[in-house]
Every structure is written in C-alpha cells, then in structure tokens.
Design an enzyme around this catalytic site. Structure first.
Site, PDB file in Angstrom:
ATOM      1  CD  GLU A  18     -13.955 -10.380  -5.736  1.00 43.95           C
ATOM      2  OE1 GLU A  18     -14.374  -9.352  -5.177  1.00 43.95           O
ATOM      3  OE2 GLU A  18     -14.703 -11.280  -6.135  1.00 43.95           O
ATOM      4  CD  GLU A  74      -2.558   0.753  -4.796  1.00 40.22           C
ATOM      5  OE1 GLU A  74      -3.562   0.934  -5.526  1.00 40.22           O
ATOM      6  OE2 GLU A  74      -2.537  -0.105  -3.885  1.00 40.22           O
ATOM      7  CD  GLU A  92     -11.822  -9.383   3.079  1.00 39.64           C
ATOM      8  OE1 GLU A  92     -11.110  -8.538   2.523  1.00 39.64           O
ATOM      9  OE2 GLU A  92     -11.731  -9.674   4.290  1.00 39.64           O
ATOM     10  CD  GLU A 110      -3.244   0.539   2.034  1.00 37.33           C
ATOM     11  OE1 GLU A 110      -3.185   1.063   3.173  1.00 37.33           O
ATOM     12  OE2 GLU A 110      -4.158  -0.238   1.700  1.00 37.33           O
ATOM     13  CB  CYS A 166      -7.634  -2.952   5.623  1.00 33.19           C
ATOM     14  SG  CYS A 166      -5.944  -2.601   5.112  1.00 33.19           S
ATOM     15  CE  LYS A 224     -11.163  -8.155   7.904  1.00 31.16           C
ATOM     16  NZ  LYS A 224     -10.344  -7.546   6.854  1.00 31.16           N
ATOM     17  CB  SER A 241      -5.230   0.552  -1.821  1.00 27.64           C
ATOM     18  OG  SER A 241      -4.291  -0.494  -1.927  1.00 27.64           O
TER      19      SER A 241
END
Length: 580
Positions: free
Chosen positions: A370, A286, A365, A283, A303, A362, A323
């Site tokens: 992906e 980036e 997630e 990060e 995050c 989470k 990001s």
C-alpha cells in the site's frame, strides 16, 4: 542491607540482589553471556542458561551462577578460584564446539560477545568434538535474518520479545541437544506476528539474529548510470553514527554524515526532518479535525512501522484510531518521485530513493504494497540502517572524523526543530502540539516546548492546555507499554485525545538499526539530549513555519488534508491474525 565477602572484599548491599550485581558494585568482573539487566526498560534475563558466571561459595558443594543467586548474610564468594575459572572456560569451550567458525565473515565479527569472551579467557583451541547442530537460515523477512546455528540459547531474544515487547514470537522448542529458539509451528519470520522492531537483534550476543543487509543493492544502484540515486537521513541517525567512529555518545555528526554521503556518490542528500515537518502538517490537521468531531479520539501517531504492525496483529478492533499519515520517510519518497523529480527534471522511474534509518522495521515498511505510487513503484526503494551506513563509509575508505561539514541539498532540505525531535520518545506528539496550538489559538507564536511530555518513563501522561481547553496526552515507548495503553483505550478505562507510541526504548534513538550500545541506557539518554539540543538551536521550531513546506503546499499539495495530500501522504492499515 546484606553483608558479604567477595574475593576477600567486604561489601554491604541491598537485600534481594544477585552476586553478579554485588560484584559489579565493587568493580569485580564476572564474565557472563546470558545475563542482561536493563532495568530502565524492564528487561531482565534471569534464565542462567549459559553457566559462564559460575562462582564458588564457601560452605556449598556446587558452584553457583552469579547472575541468578541472591546474596545472603555472611556469604563468602570467590569468583576467581581455579575451580571457577576452569568451569567458566569449559562452558565457553562447549558453546564454541557447537558454533560455526565463520567469524571473519560474520555480521557480528569484532562485535560479538561470545567472540570477546573467548578472547578474554584465552581460548585458543576447542577441546570438545561434537556433531554440530544444523538449522535452515530464515531469510524470509525484509528486516532480519535468523541463523539458529549461531544461537547459544541465552534466551535474551525470548525475554525481550515476550516480556518487554509482549509480541510473543520466540520460544524454546525441543529438548537437550536439539533445543532451539523457534517460532510457532516453525513458521518463517515473515509469517509470524513479528513487528520487526529489531530489539531482539539489539540484545542478541552473537550473529544468531542480524539485520537484512541492503548495502550491496545500494552500491549497485549508485553504480548504475541509468539511475538517479537520492538519499534521506532520519534525525536519530545524526546523534548515533559518530559512536561508530569513536566519538562520544550523542555527538551530532549531521554535517560530516552529509559530506560522507556525497563522497559515496549520492546525487542528492536530503533530511527526513523535512518530511517530519510535512507529517506534522497532515497529522496536526487530522488531530484538529477529530477534536472538532470528524473522527474517533484518541488519535494515535503512525510514524513507527513496528508499532503499526503491532496494532494490526494485536488490536485490529482499534485500527480506526491511528492517524492515516504515512511515516516521514515514506512521505518523503512519495514527494520525491512526484514533486521533486519534476523540479529536478528527472524521470521518476529512474529515481532511486534510499533511506538511512535507525530502524530495521523501515525495511519491512518500504515493502508494504500500500506504500507505493501504483504500478509497483515504491515510495522508498531501499532502506539501510545506521550500522549499514557505517559499513558503506568504511568500505569507501572515508576518514569520517576528518570530513568538513556539509549541508543538505536544497528544494527539500530545509527543516525545523519540531521535525528533529521525531527522533526521540514524545517528540512526534510535541511537534504536532506546537503546530496545533498555533492553529487552534490563531496566535503567531504559541507555546514552543511542551516539557511536561518529556521524560524516560515507559508510559507518560500529561494534561496540555490550549486556548482554554484541556487535552489529555499519553506517550509510550516499548511495545509492552503500548499494550497497556491500548488495553485501557479498548476497555474505556482511559480518556485521551492523542497518544504517541514508539516501539523502541527512548524511541528512534534506541532503534534496532542503531549502533550497539552494550545495553548502557545512558547512551540513549545522551542521544536524546543531543536531539533536543539540535531543536533548541534551530532557527525554525514550528513545522508549519518551514518555508519549503509552505512552498510545497502552494505549488503542489494545495492544503493539509487535500485530495492530493491524501492520495500521496496517507495510507491504510490491515487487520492481521494471531498465531496461537
């Protein structure tokens, strides 16, 4: 100031406050269910639907709800008259008459406000016989379960979702006895704009909203001789888990937690903070690339999965702003099933990665397609919350407070203080700036603490100077605050270089999977203080100085932003629609 009398006690309070608040100031307890005042995060449920807090006011014919009735000069209030007490009992008995009687097996057993209130009022029988309403349980999502049969129509979830988080999933539908809190078109939760932040679960007083329980799946994996099960723990877990075992709020139980996980039977126990350091490497790189003109500013941290789903639904035109970094626990899973598996000589297909998280988003997630290594091999296989880890420790018969402290396992066990502060609002961007500061200045030791980024305000702004250049930073916790920031970015009303957003109050310390804190914000403050204390005591305080991170790049990833790093550690986002 307003002068009034409560139960023969004279009191002077600020104009505009309710009888309930005035009573609390002098230690007079008035039971309530629907009331919830969390001013620090702009949460105030004013609907007065439960009618449990009814009090008697001299000169008025009818009883009044203390939670929504403002004080007036000379008011005389009685909270414990026979009439008020009988009304209170009757309201709770009516609620119980239309409530399932499965308390012994309910997720909220012994932690249910309705159950506690029934005990407080000494209710031992239900006088009213009614036809109990029945609704289909919604188990569609990976994160939360909605059981409308246990809903008492307090509307807390509606207030939290619509006014605080501004997501807009819940609304009361139908009328009278048929009233229920539902979704648009009665869609299952998975098909709504829900971000799965879990804040509705945190404020629900009963078992109407609960987390999806993955404990049995973890036990099954642990008892499968063909599986090699490893576990990682997020930094916010260590400062909250102890509350479940009677320790003071904010107690850091990292060592005992590691010991408990090893007793439970995990082959290896790792710290997600290692992956937080890895996140900073990517990060911060980036961020510097975008500052140098290779990408759009501001960069937004990515995050928090609830926040990511929020922007996908609410601001799809800004999806080139976050990001592309995966969250730390997903990065850990990707590296565990490649680099770590090879180091340990384990077949990656037999490795099961379990994450212990403060967040129920989470769970959702981990199921995103992906976030896999191909062929449906997920980065993280199972996610359990802090509350679920508590359940496992108790099921295993472990005396948690008597455990000797143990250390995380090696290879991916070393971490920095910068990674630890991911657990609280402002921590991610501060950790990124620590490393970016060193990389931009070329100095061995740059500024460590960016205290101007810390605090409790829902939206914080700071100007940070690095190498003679000034950078505008913004931080938000809570999705309502995130919306305000994003609208300013979208409408070109603000000029930021970097923004950190977390969906929950105070960040991960207030996550939807953490121990219930009875809406006492000071508990979140103590968890936050413990996070920063852990950082200050760390021997390594910069992510890029973590020797195991350096070794990982040397042996496997090459450098931040490399093709291999992008393949394993970065992701993409999806434009999602709104249900109107």
């Amino acid at each position: 100031m307003i002068n009034l009398t409560i139960n023969n006690n004279k009191v002077s309070v600020e104009e505009g406050i309710t009888i309930l608040k005035a009573a609390n100031q002098i230690g007079v307890h008035i039971p309530t269910l629907c009331n919830l005042d969390m001013h620090d995060i702009k949460m105030m449920n004013k609907v007065a639907t439960c009618r449990v807090c009814m009090v008697e006011i001299e000169g008025r014919k009818n009883l009044a709800p203390a939670c929504s009735t403002e004080v007036t000069e000379g008011m005389v209030v009685h909270t414990n008259t026979l009439r008020a007490v009988k009304s209170r009992r009757a309201m709770v008995e009516l609620l119980l008459s239309n409530h399932p009687k499965d308390c012994l097996i309910c997720e909220r057993n012994q932690n249910c406000e309705l159950q506690s209130l029934a005990a407080e009022l000494g209710i031992r029988e239900i006088k009213y016989k009614v036809h109990r309403s029945e609704h289909k349980k919604d188990t569609s999502s990976f994160s939360l379960i909605r059981n409308a049969d246990k809903c008492i129509l307090c509307r807390r979830c509606e207030t939290m979702c619509n006014e605080v988080q501004t997501v807009g999933v819940y609304s009361a539908v139908h009328r009278g006895f048929d009233t229920v809190i539902g979704t648009a078109f009665d869609n299952p939760m998975l098909d709504t704009v829900c971000t799965f932040c879990g804040q509705c679960v945190s404020v629900c007083p009963t078992g109407a909203l609960t987390q999806v329980d993955n404990v049995s799946e973890v036990w099954a994996a642990l008892n499968d001789p063909e599986k090699y099960v490893v576990v990682q723990t997020a930094p916010a877990v260590r400062v909250a888990l102890g509350e479940e075992f009677g320790l003071p709020a904010g107690t850091n139980v990292k060592g005992k937690m590691v010991a408990a996980l090893k007793h439970i039977g995990f082959k290896k126990v790792y710290d997600t903070v290692f992956a937080a350091d890895l996140t900073i490497m990517e990060e911060a790189n980036e961020l510097i690339e975008r500052i140098n003109g290779n990408g759009r500013l501001p960069i937004l941290t990515s995050c928090c999965p609830a926040w990511v789903k929020f922007i996908e639904h609410q601001f799809p035109e800004l999806l080139d702003v976050p990001s592309t970094c995966k969250s730390p626990h997903e990065m850990f899973g990707a590296i565990a099933k490649t680099y770590l598996a090879k180091k340990l000589g384990i077949d990656p297909r037999k490795m099961v990665v379990v994450s212990v998280m403060p967040c129920i988003a989470k769970k959702y997630e981990a199921a995103r397609p992906e976030l896999s290594l191909g062929d449906d091999e997920k980065n993280v296989d199972l996610v359990i919350s802090t509350r679920e880890l508590t359940k496992m420790i108790r099921e295993a018969g472990i005396n948690f407070n008597m455990l000797p402290d143990e250390e995380y396992d090696e290879i991916m066990g070393t971490s920095s203080g910068a990674g630890v502060i991911f657990g609280t609002s402002g921590g991610v961007i501060e950790a990124a700036l620590r490393t970016a500061n060193v990389w931009l200045t070329g100095e061995k030791l740059g500024k460590i603490d960016f205290k101007e980024l810390r605090g409790h305000k829902g939206i914080r702004e700071a100007e940070v100077e690095i190498n003679g250049n000034k950078y505008n930073i913004a931080i938000a916790h809570g999705l309502g605050n995130a919306r305000e920031l994003l609208e300013n970015v979208r409408d070109n009303k603000a000029n930021y270089h970097a923004i950190e957003i977390m969906a929950c109050p105070r960040g991960c310390v207030g996550g939807g999977g953490q121990p219930y804190y009875e809406h006492d914000i000071t508990v979140l403050d103590k968890r936050t203080e413990s996070i920063f204390d852990d950082d200050e005591k760390s021997t390594i305080r910069f992510s890029h100085e973590n020797p195991e991170i350096q070794k990982l790049y040397e042996e496997f990833l090459e450098k931040p932003g490399s093709h291999k790093a992008h393949e394993l550690l970065h992701t993409k986002f999806t434009k999602r629609g709104l249900i109107i």
